[in-house]
Write a protein that holds these residues in place. Structure first.
Motif, PDB file in Angstrom:
ATOM      1  N   TRP A  27       0.823  -1.216   0.000  1.00 43.06           N
ATOM      2  CA  TRP A  27       0.000   0.000   0.000  1.00 43.06           C
ATOM      3  C   TRP A  27       0.853   1.261   0.000  1.00 43.06           C
ATOM      4  N   GLN A  28       2.100   1.167   0.511  1.00 45.03           N
ATOM      5  CA  GLN A  28       2.990   2.318   0.393  1.00 45.03           C
ATOM      6  C   GLN A  28       3.361   2.538  -1.073  1.00 45.03           C
ATOM      7  N   GLY A  29       3.657   1.468  -1.785  1.00 48.07           N
ATOM      8  CA  GLY A  29       3.944   1.595  -3.215  1.00 48.07           C
ATOM      9  C   GLY A  29       2.724   2.067  -3.999  1.00 48.07           C
ATOM     10  N   TYR A  30       1.550   1.556  -3.622  1.00 44.95           N
ATOM     11  CA  TYR A  30       0.313   1.986  -4.289  1.00 44.95           C
ATOM     12  C   TYR A  30       0.090   3.490  -4.098  1.00 44.95           C
ATOM     13  N   LEU A  31       0.370   3.988  -2.873  1.00 36.94           N
ATOM     14  CA  LEU A  31       0.221   5.421  -2.609  1.00 36.94           C
ATOM     15  C   LEU A  31       1.213   6.233  -3.436  1.00 36.94           C
ATOM     16  N   ALA A  52      10.091   0.940  -3.502  1.00 28.56           N
ATOM     17  CA  ALA A  52       9.412   0.426  -2.306  1.00 28.56           C
ATOM     18  C   ALA A  52       8.865  -0.982  -2.508  1.00 28.56           C
ATOM     19  N   LEU A  53       8.493  -1.326  -3.744  1.00 25.12           N
ATOM     20  CA  LEU A  53       7.815  -2.596  -4.010  1.00 25.12           C
ATOM     21  C   LEU A  53       8.814  -3.704  -4.325  1.00 25.12           C
ATOM     22  N   HIS A  54       9.712  -3.974  -3.402  1.00 23.44           N
ATOM     23  CA  HIS A  54      10.651  -5.080  -3.592  1.00 23.44           C
ATOM     24  C   HIS A  54      10.374  -6.158  -2.542  1.00 23.44           C
ATOM     25  N   THR A  55      10.698  -7.396  -2.887  1.00 21.29           N
ATOM     26  CA  THR A  55      10.397  -8.534  -2.011  1.00 21.29           C
ATOM     27  C   THR A  55      11.631  -9.380  -1.728  1.00 21.29           C
ATOM     28  N   GLU A  56      12.828  -8.850  -2.025  1.00 19.69           N
ATOM     29  CA  GLU A  56      14.021  -9.675  -1.882  1.00 19.69           C
ATOM     30  C   GLU A  56      14.262 -10.100  -0.424  1.00 19.69           C
TER      31      GLU A  56
END
Length: 612
Positions: free
Chosen positions: A165-169, A182-186
């Motif tokens: 939701w931070q990336g969505y914002l 912000a949208l990383h999952t490593e």
């Protein structure tokens, strides 16, 4: 015997009812199983028919004091209501869940409630409040990690949801680079949360496509396509097809764009997903433009404008309804308070008068009657004066508010007709004012020249210097072209780096002179930003309206604009930094519009010919 039987039967019935009530209470394990089933159902779609089952589950949880399950049901009902636009009740439910979490000092539940509130604030476009809630969620996740209150699975799930939701914002705010970062999952363990991971990947692909990096977005879309979440959730399926069609469009695969976007658009017609419907219409419009089918492109562009207007109207209504409900609630409370005070004062006054009347009824009956009549008359006169004064004040306020609304509507219309970057009129303005601009040109002696201007290699400027420098070049380009125009000429930003110049009451000779002048002015101008000079050129194509064809047919201005676009294509295909015009004889042509398109080379005049 009868007297002893009645109390005994009452006692037996009481014991039986207590036993039945005790057996009807569900266990926490059963409630958690029911909650998990509802959660699984809601992953597919938010259905209003689930509300009775949610409320029953909440009552059962309250009966055994299972407050965490109560809070979870409040959050689920709030999400359902949010999906259907009931933002006021959704906010109340989310805050109730947050209050329960605060009372229990449950950090994980507090973080879930804050995330739900942040999502609601994003729907209401209150992005500052959404960012505050997300900051609170981050602090709660840090506390969870320090105090080890939650299992690693719950902590990782909350962290993944926070990043989503931070990336969505960031995407909603237009900060696409921040969204990608912000949208990383490593560094996350994402097992057990496929729906959150797929949503995060879709938002990351969305941000990459906004940056024009479709090569990086396509592998992400391929990864999401292998998930079964798309089969279950209709909105995610539509959103995926929208992003896939955007990727095909940027990659130049326009037929694939149509093949992906069109079925997705048809699927939205029976849903409430108006935002996805508008975006799909915009993608289809761009695809048809690239394929040269301007009629279909114009059709879908108009549908996109209507969908966006409806979406904006819906958002404005949601905000107004929320403000009106808050104002009505505050007003109601104030009126109730005033009524309570007024009732107490009136009760005291009535009691005092009753005492006076009872003590002096015989001696002062006539005087009291006259006094009451005088007071009643004065009160009536005062009420009439106050009523007239209030009505006049109300009329003045209505006039003032009406004037304010008219002024706001005028400003909104001006904004909708203007390009925010260059200050020029936009395509929407031209479509609305085209008939007025061309009214005088229906006379054969009065020509209007349609001139399409395109900045050469503008994409290389954006790629080399950045979009900020590209915006400065667009602004300076508009100023240079405007400085070379006459008073009656109209310059419109047609889209991207393309501009439309409308020159009324102009013959072809004058048009060639104006075009040559502004073409040279652009080539000689040194564009700069922060002492960084650069130069660019432009390609121009133009044609005259009205255009008389065979059998006394008159070509529409859209067809003339298409001819100007064909001239622009010839100028760009011939090496750019040139202009090509369509110079037709004064008498009507003995050919159809299609024949004219095939034989344009016969009637074109170019800047190279003029130079020679």
């Amino acid at each position: 015997m009868i007297r002893l039987g009645a109390p005994l039967s009452w006692l037996l019935s009481l014991l039986f009812s207590v036993s039945v009530t005790a057996t009807e209470l569900a266990s926490p394990e059963q409630l958690e199983k029911s909650l998990a089933g509802l959660n699984e159902t809601l992953k597919s779609d938010f259905d209003l028919s689930l509300l009775p089952e949610l409320r029953k589950l909440r009552r059962d949880a309250q009966a055994i004091d299972a407050l965490e399950i109560v809070a979870q049901t409040l959050l689920l009902e709030g999400q359902i209501r949010q999906q259907y636009g009931d933002y006021q009740q959704s906010l109340v439910l989310h805050n109730d869940a947050l209050q329960l979490a605060v009372e229990r000092q449950d950090l994980a539940l507090m973080a879930q409630s804050r995330l739900a509130i942040a999502r609601l604030e994003m729907d209401l476009e209150r992005y500052n409040y959404a960012q505050r809630s997300l900051d609170d969620v981050h602090q709660l996740i840090v506390q969870l990690h320090d105090k080890s209150q939650a299992t690693p699975h719950v902590a990782h799930r909350l962290l993944l949801a926070h990043r989503l939701w931070q990336g969505y914002l960031y995407v909603l705010l237009g900060s696409y680079h921040q969204a990608v970062a912000a949208l990383h999952t490593e560094d996350l363990v994402v097992t057990g949360t496929p729906e959150l991971l797929d949503k995060l990947l879709l938002v990351r692909a969305w941000a990459l496509l906004k940056l024009g990096r479709y090569q990086q977005a396509q592998p992400i879309l391929n990864q999401v396509a292998q998930s079964n979440i798309l089969i279950r959730n209709q909105r995610m399926r539509i959103r995926f097809n929208l992003l896939q069609s955007m990727a095909w469009l940027q990659a130049g695969e326009f037929q694939k764009t149509l093949g992906t976007a069109m079925p997705a658009l048809m699927e939205t017609f029976t849903t409430r997903f108006l935002e996805e419907q508008a975006d799909l219409q915009f993608v289809l419009s761009n695809a048809y433009v690239q394929l040269g089918d301007y009629q279909q492109a114009h059709l879908y562009l108009k549908r996109y404008a209507l969908s966006k207007d409806a979406l904006n109207f819906q958002k404005r209504n949601n905000k107004l309804l929320q403000l009106e409900s808050q104002y009505a609630l505050a007003t109601q409370k104030q009126q109730l308070s005033l009524l309570e005070k007024d009732n107490a004062i009136q009760a005291q006054e009535i009691f005092r008068h009753q005492q006076i009347l009872e003590n002096t009824r015989l001696a002062q009956q006539r005087g009291a009657l006259l006094l009451i009549l005088a007071l009643a008359l004065l009160g009536f006169l005062y009420w009439r004066w106050q009523n007239k004064r209030y009505l006049s004040l109300l009329e003045e306020q209505v006039k003032q508010r009406t004037a304010e609304l008219d002024e706001r509507n005028r400003r909104l219309q001006a904004l909708s007709y203007s390009d925010s970057l260059t200050g020029l009129h936009n395509r929407h303005y031209f479509f609305s004012a085209a008939d007025k601009l061309l009214a005088q040109s229906r006379d054969v002696s009065q020509n209007t020249i349609f001139c399409l201007i395109d900045i050469d290699h503008f994409k290389q400027i954006n790629d080399s210097y950045g979009h900020a420098i590209g915006d400065v070049v667009l602004q300076q380009f508009a100023e240079v072209v405007t400085s070379q125009l006459r008073a009656q000429d109209e310059l419109v930003r047609w889209g991207g780096e393309e501009f439309l110049l409308v020159m009324p009451q102009t013959d072809m000779t004058t048009a060639q002179q104006v075009v040559e002048r502004l073409h040279n002015a652009v080539a000689q101008y040194v564009f700069s930003h922060d002492d960084q000079p650069l130069s660019c050129t432009c390609s121009i194509g133009f044609a005259a309206y009205p255009l008389r064809l065979a059998d006394a047919q008159l070509a529409s201005w859209e067809q003339v604009l298409e001819l100007a676009d064909n001239c622009l294509y010839r100028a760009k295909n011939g090496g750019r930094n040139a202009w090509v015009g369509l110079k037709l004889p004064a008498q009507p042509l003995a050919m159809t519009f299609e024949q004219l398109q095939q034989n344009m080379e016969t009637f074109t005049v170019t800047s190279t010919q003029l130079a020679g």
